[in-house]
Design a protein around this motif. Structure first.
Motif, mmCIF file in Angstrom:
data_model
loop_
_atom_site.group_PDB
_atom_site.id
_atom_site.type_symbol
_atom_site.label_atom_id
_atom_site.label_comp_id
_atom_site.label_asym_id
_atom_site.label_seq_id
_atom_site.Cartn_x
_atom_site.Cartn_y
_atom_site.Cartn_z
ATOM 1 N N HIS A 89 -2.780 -12.546 1.213
ATOM 2 C CA HIS A 89 -2.419 -12.759 2.632
ATOM 3 C C HIS A 89 -3.147 -13.912 3.338
ATOM 4 O O HIS A 89 -3.936 -13.700 4.265
ATOM 5 C CB HIS A 89 -2.560 -11.476 3.450
ATOM 6 N N ASN A 126 -6.670 0.793 -2.554
ATOM 7 C CA ASN A 126 -7.487 1.429 -1.500
ATOM 8 C C ASN A 126 -6.891 2.764 -1.074
ATOM 9 O O ASN A 126 -6.623 3.022 0.096
ATOM 10 C CB ASN A 126 -7.687 0.492 -0.293
ATOM 11 N N ASP A 162 -8.865 -5.046 -2.149
ATOM 12 C CA ASP A 162 -8.104 -5.356 -0.939
ATOM 13 C C ASP A 162 -8.496 -4.440 0.224
ATOM 14 O O ASP A 162 -8.627 -3.235 0.068
ATOM 15 C CB ASP A 162 -6.604 -5.243 -1.188
ATOM 16 N N GLY A 163 -8.631 -5.042 1.376
ATOM 17 C CA GLY A 163 -9.134 -4.334 2.560
ATOM 18 C C GLY A 163 -10.500 -4.894 2.893
ATOM 19 O O GLY A 163 -10.932 -4.896 4.034
ATOM 20 N N HIS A 189 0.874 -1.180 0.000
ATOM 21 C CA HIS A 189 0.000 0.000 0.000
ATOM 22 C C HIS A 189 0.909 1.228 0.000
ATOM 23 O O HIS A 189 1.680 1.417 0.949
ATOM 24 C CB HIS A 189 -0.882 0.007 1.254
ATOM 25 N N ARG A 239 -0.325 4.382 -0.510
ATOM 26 C CA ARG A 239 -1.149 5.444 0.097
ATOM 27 C C ARG A 239 -1.334 6.697 -0.764
ATOM 28 O O ARG A 239 -2.049 7.602 -0.364
ATOM 29 C CB ARG A 239 -0.586 5.878 1.454
ATOM 30 N N HIS A 283 -9.077 -10.482 -1.391
ATOM 31 C CA HIS A 283 -8.977 -10.321 0.069
ATOM 32 C C HIS A 283 -10.160 -11.081 0.630
ATOM 33 O O HIS A 283 -11.311 -10.740 0.355
ATOM 34 C CB HIS A 283 -9.046 -8.827 0.417
ATOM 35 N N MET A 339 -3.306 -6.475 12.501
ATOM 36 C CA MET A 339 -3.439 -6.384 11.045
ATOM 37 C C MET A 339 -4.617 -7.242 10.618
ATOM 38 O O MET A 339 -5.187 -7.990 11.414
ATOM 39 C CB MET A 339 -2.143 -6.801 10.330
ATOM 40 N N ASN A 340 -4.965 -7.112 9.343
ATOM 41 C CA ASN A 340 -6.112 -7.835 8.815
ATOM 42 C C ASN A 340 -5.748 -8.553 7.520
ATOM 43 O O ASN A 340 -5.408 -7.889 6.566
ATOM 44 C CB ASN A 340 -7.260 -6.849 8.562
ATOM 45 N N HIS A 350 0.964 3.444 8.410
ATOM 46 C CA HIS A 350 0.000 4.271 9.150
ATOM 47 C C HIS A 350 0.765 5.318 9.946
ATOM 48 O O HIS A 350 1.941 5.122 10.282
ATOM 49 C CB HIS A 350 -0.816 3.406 10.115
ATOM 50 N N PHE A 384 -5.655 -1.236 11.266
ATOM 51 C CA PHE A 384 -5.110 -2.546 10.890
ATOM 52 C C PHE A 384 -3.926 -2.338 9.944
ATOM 53 O O PHE A 384 -4.027 -1.559 9.001
ATOM 54 C CB PHE A 384 -6.161 -3.375 10.150
ATOM 55 N N GLY A 385 -2.842 -3.072 10.167
ATOM 56 C CA GLY A 385 -1.769 -3.074 9.172
ATOM 57 C C GLY A 385 -0.401 -2.833 9.760
ATOM 58 O O GLY A 385 -0.243 -2.147 10.773
ATOM 59 N N ALA A 407 1.668 -1.838 4.947
ATOM 60 C CA ALA A 407 0.500 -0.984 5.202
ATOM 61 C C ALA A 407 0.877 0.142 6.172
ATOM 62 O O ALA A 407 0.733 0.002 7.394
ATOM 63 C CB ALA A 407 -0.637 -1.835 5.783
ATOM 64 N N ASP A 438 2.264 -7.032 2.350
ATOM 65 C CA ASP A 438 1.085 -6.251 2.745
ATOM 66 C C ASP A 438 1.538 -4.971 3.472
ATOM 67 O O ASP A 438 0.909 -4.548 4.449
ATOM 68 C CB ASP A 438 0.134 -7.082 3.615
#
Ligand code: DOR
Length: 446
Positions: free
Chosen positions: A252, A115, A172-173, A83, A85, A199, A297-298, A329, A344-345, A327, A325
């Motif tokens: 994942h 996403n 995804d997500g 990701h 972003r 996902h 995470m997810n 943040h 999550f991530g 991710a 993955d």
């Protein structure tokens, strides 16, 4: 805050600049596609692989010689699931900082998920990512969304996005909830030689949950996501792939049941591939300890039986790919909040190779060739991109791996904007010593 860097990104790419003639000597060259595993010389010229041989190719005058003694010289690594972003959440990561992190982690290409804000659901947005990637030290393959706005209601225009550079489609997500829409997506994607990346999570079974459903979730007093919430959709999407004859890639994978479903489907000849990530073969939900948000995470970290099944799936070839993955943040969403409010991530681009070497290769679970297969060959095959080998005439994307170097993960030293790693303070053995993109050295570790 300025981070201290682990190495040096030496190449803000300048397309007008010619790639130098490079000779890599004394390294163990591992190129599964061409059946090579041995000490060889690798000659790069004009941005392409010129030769792999025992001797210096006749008439080849190197402008730069790299001594790779004790190191492995492999096709440039690819991370099929990151990701970046951008557009929209440049406070978390940008295409530039994410690809800097990628090249410092040994990756010469990444596939980035849609996403973003706005969602990558039409041609112009895919084009934006492709263009931003042109000045970055890593190739970017955007993944378009399956449904417009990730809303699960209407399919995105796949054709125009593929023409603009999309190499796959994913929401995804979250999962595409409506099975008819997923069936249509699988039928639609068959025209374009790219996969649907699924996902897998049943939205109703995971609603309001923050971790794996287990004795640990009971102890922590948190609502849990049962493993079957993932497996139901893995089963549905492999069945839909079988029914439509389309290609599906399961993102994942985190549970024993998912590994079993994919293994059985492969035996039946279903066009299914799958990936897992380092956190799923290293940790269990016990690692959440006292509400550690950097282990959130997810899909979530699962049980020891699941972790063992992931390792088995990697070893027997059921799991094709190791992705991260990645991710990113900001700390307001991750560090400075209570568990239930945390995003999550976790990030992974700069730790992946160290995790794979330490926890799989050095433990003889995967051979070095298996590692290259799962981190370079298979991801390129799945997205039908051109990398993954050191074949003569191929783009000179090369990663030089130091498999023995010991280091401690320090989030302050990352090139990523983010620090939300699950591995802070971990001792790892092995990292990318040098990354070469199109014949240009983009990263060298100090
Ligand atoms: O943990 C996750 N974070 N899982 C996903 O599927 C999405 C990702 C994100 O975008 O933050």
């Amino acid at each position: 805050m300025l981070k201290k860097a682990n190495g040096q990104i030496v190449f803000p790419p300048d397309s007008s600049e010619q790639a130098p003639k490079v000779l890599i000597e004394n390294g163990r060259v591992i190129d599964p596609v061409n059946g090579i595993d041995g000490i060889k010389r690798v000659a790069l010229s004009g941005g392409k692989i010129h030769a792999i041989s025992d001797e210096i190719p006749e008439g080849f005058v190197a402008e730069r010689t790299i001594d790779a003694s004790g190191k492995w010289v492999v096709p440039g690594l690819m991370d099929i699931h990151v990701h970046l972003r951008e557009p929209g959440r440049e406070d978390r990561e940008t295409i530039q900082t994410g690809t800097n992190a990628a090249c410092a982690g040994g990756f010469t290409s990444v596939a980035c998920m849609p996403n973003t804000s706005p969602v990558l659901d039409e041609e112009s947005k895919i084009r934006y990512v492709v263009q931003r990637g042109e000045s970055c030290p890593c190739r970017i393959y955007p993944i378009g969304s399956i449904t417009k706005g990730l809303l699960g209601e209407e399919l995105s225009p796949f054709g125009e996005m593929v023409r603009a550079g999309a190499r796959g489609f994913s929401d995804d997500g979250k999962s595409v909830y409506n099975s008819k829409l997923m069936r249509n997506a699988l039928n639609y994607v068959k025209s374009f030689n790219v996969p649907i990346i699924s996902h897998c999570e049943d939205a109703d079974l995971v609603a309001g949950a923050h971790m794996n459903e287990s004795a640990v979730s009971t102890r922590l007093g948190l609502r849990g996501m049962p493993s079957v919430s993932e497996e139901i959709i893995v089963a549905r999407d492999t069945m839909l792939a079988e029914y439509t004859g389309a290609r599906v890639h399961i993102a994942h994978v985190s549970t024993a049941g998912s590994v079993r479903i994919v293994r059985d489907a492969k035996k039946r000849g279903v066009k299914v591939t799958c990936e897992t990530c380092p956190h799923y073969f290293i940790f269990t939900d016990e690692a959440l300890g006292n509400y550690d948000t950097h282990k959130k995470m997810n899909p979530p970290l699962r049980s020891e039986a699941d972790r063992q099944a992931i390792i088995e799936g990697l070893a027997d070839g059921t799991i094709d790919v190791i992705a991260t993955d990645h991710a990113p943040h900001v700390s307001e969403d991750k560090k400075d909040v209570e568990f239930e409010a945390a995003a999550f991530g976790v990030i992974g681009l700069e730790t992946s190779i160290g995790c794979v070497l330490t926890h799989l290769v050095h433990k003889d679970i995967l051979s070095p060739t298996d590692m290259v297969q799962k981190m370079a060959v298979a991801p390129n095959r799945i997205l039908e991109t051109s990398g993954g080998s050191l074949s003569k005439g191929a783009d000179a994307d090369v990663t030089i791996v130091d498999p023995k170097a010991e280091w401690t993960v320090d989030p302050d030293a990352f090139y990523s904007k983010a620090e939300n790693t699950a591995f802070a303070g971990h001792r790892l053995q092995g990292f990318a010593a040098c990354t070469i993109l199109g014949g240009k050295i983009v990263f060298e570790r100090k």
